[in-house]
Design a protein around this motif. Structure first.
Motif, mmCIF file in Angstrom:
data_model
loop_
_atom_site.group_PDB
_atom_site.id
_atom_site.type_symbol
_atom_site.label_atom_id
_atom_site.label_comp_id
_atom_site.label_asym_id
_atom_site.label_seq_id
_atom_site.Cartn_x
_atom_site.Cartn_y
_atom_site.Cartn_z
ATOM 1 N N MET A 88 -10.362 -1.679 -39.921
ATOM 2 C CA MET A 88 -9.429 -3.097 -39.942
ATOM 3 C C MET A 88 -10.633 -4.018 -40.008
ATOM 4 O O MET A 88 -10.031 -5.035 -40.548
ATOM 5 N N ILE A 89 -11.479 -3.967 -39.285
ATOM 6 C CA ILE A 89 -12.612 -5.068 -39.563
ATOM 7 C C ILE A 89 -12.956 -5.069 -40.718
ATOM 8 O O ILE A 89 -12.783 -6.400 -41.501
ATOM 9 N N LEU A 90 -13.259 -4.229 -41.579
ATOM 10 C CA LEU A 90 -13.555 -4.433 -43.080
ATOM 11 C C LEU A 90 -12.535 -4.900 -43.780
ATOM 12 O O LEU A 90 -12.892 -5.612 -44.910
ATOM 13 N N LYS A 91 -11.360 -4.272 -43.570
ATOM 14 C CA LYS A 91 -10.099 -4.826 -44.201
ATOM 15 C C LYS A 91 -9.923 -6.427 -44.254
ATOM 16 O O LYS A 91 -10.004 -7.281 -45.051
ATOM 17 N N TYR A 92 -10.248 -6.848 -42.958
ATOM 18 C CA TYR A 92 -10.071 -8.378 -42.978
ATOM 19 C C TYR A 92 -11.220 -9.174 -43.192
ATOM 20 O O TYR A 92 -11.185 -10.248 -43.945
ATOM 21 N N VAL A 93 -12.418 -8.507 -43.142
ATOM 22 C CA VAL A 93 -13.737 -9.317 -43.741
ATOM 23 C C VAL A 93 -13.432 -9.416 -45.299
ATOM 24 O O VAL A 93 -13.793 -10.379 -45.872
ATOM 25 N N ALA A 94 -13.194 -8.170 -45.801
ATOM 26 C CA ALA A 94 -12.923 -8.243 -47.283
ATOM 27 C C ALA A 94 -11.910 -9.250 -47.633
ATOM 28 O O ALA A 94 -11.997 -9.736 -48.726
ATOM 29 N N HIS A 95 -10.739 -9.373 -46.983
ATOM 30 C CA HIS A 95 -9.628 -10.289 -47.085
ATOM 31 C C HIS A 95 -10.126 -11.683 -47.220
ATOM 32 O O HIS A 95 -9.859 -12.293 -48.187
ATOM 33 N N TRP A 96 -11.124 -12.005 -46.127
ATOM 34 C CA TRP A 96 -11.445 -13.445 -46.019
ATOM 35 C C TRP A 96 -12.415 -13.800 -46.991
ATOM 36 O O TRP A 96 -12.487 -14.868 -47.671
ATOM 37 N N ALA A 97 -13.272 -12.812 -47.389
ATOM 38 C CA ALA A 97 -14.357 -13.009 -48.362
ATOM 39 C C ALA A 97 -13.719 -13.065 -49.765
ATOM 40 O O ALA A 97 -14.049 -14.295 -50.149
ATOM 41 N N SER A 98 -12.646 -12.554 -49.939
ATOM 42 C CA SER A 98 -12.011 -12.843 -51.254
ATOM 43 C C SER A 98 -11.174 -14.295 -51.075
ATOM 44 O O SER A 98 -11.279 -14.741 -51.928
ATOM 45 N N PHE A 99 -10.574 -14.637 -50.087
ATOM 46 C CA PHE A 99 -10.030 -15.750 -49.979
ATOM 47 C C PHE A 99 -10.856 -16.775 -50.203
ATOM 48 O O PHE A 99 -10.656 -17.923 -50.722
ATOM 49 N N HIS A 100 -12.146 -16.624 -49.766
ATOM 50 C CA HIS A 100 -13.255 -17.975 -49.920
ATOM 51 C C HIS A 100 -13.728 -17.760 -51.288
ATOM 52 O O HIS A 100 -14.701 -18.422 -51.530
ATOM 53 N N GLY A 101 -13.171 -16.967 -52.172
ATOM 54 C CA GLY A 101 -13.695 -16.848 -53.635
ATOM 55 C C GLY A 101 -15.058 -16.083 -53.879
ATOM 56 O O GLY A 101 -15.709 -16.213 -54.947
#
Lengths: 329, 658
Positions: free
Chosen positions: B468-481
């Motif tokens: 879950m941590i990695l899921k959210y981290v990947a999500h936010w990294a993607s969100f920030h381009g």
């Protein structure tokens, strides 16, 4: 050949039109919202009965004048309806009566059981009323429940047959409203099932759809395969269209080991789930799931935007016949 | 799929995915539980430990998938895994409807026997499709069923005696029971003809299956998952099956720790004893016994997902490295410099506050001189540690002065050129984490978390939490381009911070129990988190990297204890085994740690180091559902006054914390 749900009668009525229709019996669940009180005063009926649900926590001094019957929280809806309807006219007592029921303030498990209860009491046709609110008191932040979900369980008497396979293909169709906590609790109770979220669209008021979607986002981690493709839509004020959409969704899902239905959105949507269940799913591998809450708010809405009347033709309700047996009982 | 971490629950994986993403803990099979063990086993834990993944790995459908011939696989494995989820029984049906609990208990026992036997025969029938058994081979199974349920062998229309016929008999009985159970809600009647003695049908059928060609020496292991879905009386019956089991049957039960409601049986009221009738393993405890193996296990899990997603093994390894901060000096000067970039060196927030508080008790001149003395413009961390040293001496009773400031500066200064004493090295190593967190906090930034090891530690031995941590981290990294799964640039600190925070929020919502009990637990852990936050972010933290407290719990009210224990059962708190000897009189205190997944909510460090002793009153203020928010806030304010300059708090001497 499935049921043509669009053929069931429904009509939008105004307050001024209501007195023209006289009923032998009118039942309504009491709460403090304007829309419940106004409808009860306006409808003409020989006998009017308030059903008082424990979940609203009214004490005797707060109850309205007139005939009152209590629906205790500790009593399952099937039993509760049987008690109420027996007091109204005994077994098959509704046979010759014209009956109207307002579900605006009714607890959802009671709406879920309503078609079967009416059919068992001998009713042939019943008019169900629902009043749309103009708005909810705090918009999308309106709380309908007081306190958290205490448990999730099947509604007794709507539990269906079960199949027994190591990796069953189950589906859960949830009629969602504003309260994402309820959706979350239901989804988490059946995490292995395929999840389909049915949203009211068009919603009761134009802004309510977007607000529901926003709230649903809070339950996303509990909903399996959370994405737009796993959503279905039906008009929030049209139970028959809701039933039709459920029927189509179930067909598209293919062979299922078990179908779980749960409706926590607008009351007409709940009626739609119930109508589908009793017309097509009762006695099959299908159950009605519900997140039980200790208390509900007494008044959550402002005004009356519209009044809807839905005619339930109870001959469509399936009988619960015993399955054909193999080796005998 | 946008990310290899989108799916985090075993229930969302199909059989091939379960097998593809399976990693054996410690690199060896059957380390945690052994499906061939004749001793029944309970595999418990909180959500997200990997129970379901492991149990499905042991299940027949995956045994079959691992080879070309199902029976050969089963013989090689030494067991047949009959997997089922207790939630499928919908146990809540077996209650109410005007019937007594005794009546329901009897109905459930019968239903459970039918259910398990039906599953077994359905599984064996599937094996039979490739096992080329003759009619004579399988007739024993049919007779075992027919005789157990007292049906003449030719009663079924057609008179067949194949496995399919046995299955039909059982299905018909069970479906009729379904109908009867449902209709009891409408009729008030529960007319059930119980056709077999408890356990007879199941164990006779198991023995008959054991006589099938190829089943010699094969254990039949019922893998009962999601056991928490059975009610108390239902578990009593299952415990009875466990107690009365007959070879070749055995049981492996998976469920949440809080969901094991009883070990009682119907066998003269006897209770099953651990070690005699069953073994019990808590999956996260098994991981915790070997943290290095757990980290390797997590690394392997992530590598499998990343390579399945299309990264090469080398890229996958590099990706794990991208979760770390950029390289920096031992004082994190580059990173902390960036955090404080918007402040002039002399206007760094902690220096501003220092000046302000000294002005209150001394003078503007002293305040300015102290601040100037303690400043290390190029080394924010040393500056912060020097200030901490200054506050420690102030809190110890010395009036704030330039001399104390000089002492504090001289104390930390050797760190600059590496000439420090062992004592100073220890001070630095122990205090740097809190100091860094305070610098972030002073600059209105969220505490940063990074590095695979730290994220693994944060998961609290729950692999799903790491996903879950990695899921959210990947999500936010993607969100920030950011190029999340390509290139070599580290994942940004911002994405890491936002990711762990979202994961922490998810964990709290996911782990807490349902209902009022859940609300009470949430309030309690939030109070605990805020209380610990007040310690960590104070001028003179009384403990290092605080996430843990201990108490003898003497005099704590029952309702507060109930909430505390519920927090433990649901993984919001962890109990540290062994507790801690009391500082005053040698007695042992129980020791509890805020679950590491929750620590980002209050900017705490996931690991366990310092341990605050809580008085009865403090435990009560945090855990009692009867304590109002205002009362808790007062307790917290008292703490903050004691731990922050000018250190004028009224200290409760009964509380060794102060």
């Amino acid at each position: 050949m499935g049921i043509e749900y669009a053929a069931f009668r429904r009509v939008r009525v105004s307050l001024s039109q209501l007195p023209a229709q006289h009923y032998d019996l009118f039942l309504s669940s009491f709460n403090s919202s304007t829309r419940v009180g106004v409808l009860a005063r306006t409808i003409t009926a020989t006998r009017k009965i308030w059903i008082v649900h424990d979940e609203y926590s009214y004490d005797d001094s707060e109850l309205p004048d007139g005939e009152v019957m209590h629906a205790a929280k500790s009593v399952a809806p099937a039993e509760s309806w049987a008690e109420v309807l027996e007091r109204v006219g005994g077994l098959s007592g509704l046979h010759d009566m014209s009956v109207a029921i307002d579900i605006t303030g009714m607890m959802r498990p009671h709406i879920a059981m309503l078609p079967f209860a009416l059919q068992q009491a001998g009713a042939k046709e019943v008019t169900v009323y629902y009043s749309d609110p103009e708005s909810y008191v705090a918009g999308e932040r309106t709380r309908f429940t007081k306190g958290p979900v205490e448990r999730v369980g099947l509604i007794p008497g709507m539990e269906g047959l079960h199949t027994n396979r190591p990796s069953p293909h189950d589906a859960l169709i949830v009629g969602a409203g504003y309260d994402h906590g309820l959706v979350k609790a239901i989804a988490e109770d059946k995490p292995n099932a395929e999840h389909i979220i049915l949203l009211g669209l068009p919603s009761l008021q134009p802004h309510m759809y977007q607000e529901s979607v926003l709230k649903l986002e809070n339950a996303r981690e509990s909903i399996r395969d959370y994405r737009p493709a796993s959503r279905a839509f039906a008009p929030a004020n049209n139970p028959f269209a809701t039933a039709q959409v459920i029927a189509s969704t179930v067909l598209a899902l293919g062979s299922l080991d078990h179908l779980y239905l749960s409706a926590v959105g607008a009351k007409p949507q709940v009626l739609g789930f119930s109508w589908y269940y009793w017309c097509e799913a009762a006695g099959q591998n299908a159950s009605f799931l519900y997140p039980f809450v200790e208390r509900y708010e007494r008044d959550t809405s402002n005004g009356i935007a519209a009044i809807h009347a839905y005619v339930l033709e109870l001959a469509f309700v399936r009988s619960l016949e015993r399955p054909t047996m193999g080796p005998g009982r | 799929m946008r990310s290899p971490f989108e799916v985090t629950k075993a229930v969302d994986l199909n059989d091939p995915q379960i097998e593809r993403t399976y990693v054996a803990f410690g690199g060896r099979e059957r380390v945690i539980v052994d499906p061939t063990s004749p001793m029944p086993q309970f595999l418990t834990g909180v959500k997200g430990g990997g129970r379901t993944h492991l149990m499905r790995h042991f299940s027949y459908s995956l045994q079959k998938a691992r080879g070309t011939h199902a029976l050969d696989e089963i013989r090689a494995d030494g067991y047949l895994g009959v997997y089922f989820r207790c939630s499928g029984l919908n146990g809540s049906r077996f209650a109410g409807k005007g019937q007594s609990s005794e009546v329901w208990s009897s109905a459930f026992s019968y239903y459970m026997d039918l259910w398990l036997t039906e599953l077994l025969i359905a599984t064996v029938r599937d094996i039979g499709e490739s096992a080329s058994w003759s009619d004579d081979d399988v007739v024993g199974v049919f007779y075992a069923v027919a005789e157990s349920i007292r049906v003449p062998a030719d009663a079924k229309s057609g008179g067949g005696q194949a496995l399919a016929d046995a299955l039909d008999l059982l299905s018909a009985l069970r479906v009729d029971l379904d109908w009867t159970i449902n209709n009891a809600a409408h009729t008030g009647n529960l007319d059930i003809n119980v056709r077999s003695n408890p356990g007879d049908l199941l164990f006779r059928t198991c023995q008959a299956v054991g006589d099938l060609p190829g089943f010699e020496g094969v254990r039949i292991t019922f893998l009962a998952d999601e056991y928490e879905n059975l009610g108390y009386d239902q578990q009593v019956y299952f415990n009875t099956l466990i107690r009365e089991k007959e070879a070749p049957a055995t049981f492996l039960v998976g469920g949440r720790s809080w969901g094991i409601k009883t070990h009682k049986t119907l066998s003269a009221g006897e209770e099953n004893k651990k070690g005699s009738e069953y073994e019990l393993s808590t999956i996260e405890d098994t991981y915790a016994r070997d943290p290095k193996a757990y980290e390797t296990f997590c690394r392997d899990l992530i590598m499998v997902r990343l390579t399945d997603f299309g990264l090469s093994a080398e890229e996958a390894k590099e990706w794990i490295g991208r979760l770390s901060f950029e390289s920096d000096d031992r004082f994190f000067s580059k990173r902390l410099g960036a955090v404080l970039d918007r402040y002039a060196p002399s206007e760094r927030p902690y220096l501003v506050r220092l000046r302000a508080v000294i002005r209150q008790v001394r003078s503007v001149t002293v305040a300015d001189e102290v601040a100037t003395t303690l400043a290390f413009p190029d080394y924010p961390l040393l500056e912060k540690l020097a200030i901490l040293r200054f506050y420690q001496q102030w809190a110890g009773g010395q009036a704030p002065s330039v001399d104390i400031a000089l002492n504090a500066r001289d104390w930390v200064a050797p760190l600059v050129d590496g000439s420090e004493s062992v004592e100073l090295t220890n001070f630095f190593n122990q205090r740097k984490s809190d100091a860094v967190a305070q610098i972030y906090n002073d600059a209105n930034r969220r505490t940063a978390y990074a590095g695979f090891s730290e994220l693994v530690g944060m998961s609290g031995f729950l692999p799903r939490s790491l996903l879950m941590i990695l899921k959210y981290v990947a999500h936010w990294a993607s969100f920030h381009g950011e190029e999340v799964f390509r290139g070599a640039v580290p994942i940004s600190e911002r994405a890491l911070s936002e990711g762990v925070l979202d994961a922490a929020k998810w964990y709290l919502a996911d782990a807490k129990p349902l209902g009022t009990e859940g609300e009470e637990c949430e309030i309690a852990v939030k109070r605990l988190g805020r209380y610990l936050q007040s310690i960590r972010y104070s001028d003179k933290p009384s403990e290092i990297d605080i996430t843990t407290f201990s108490s003898n719990l003497a005099g704590v009210s029952e309702e507060a204890l109930a909430v505390l224990h519920r927090c433990l059962e649901h993984g919001l708190l962890l109990e540290v085994s062994g507790g801690r000897a009391s500082r005053n009189h040698g007695s042992t205190h129980r020791k509890f740690q805020l679950h590491p997944m929750l620590t980002p909510l209050w900017g705490l460090k996931p690991g366990r180091r310092g341990d605050a002793t809580f008085t009865t009153e403090t435990v009560h203020a945090i855990f009692s559902p009867l304590v109002q928010e205002l009362s808790f806030s007062r307790a917290r304010e008292t703490l903050e006054i004691a731990l922050n300059a000018p250190f004028r708090g009224v200290i409760d001497t009964r509380d060794p914390l102060f």
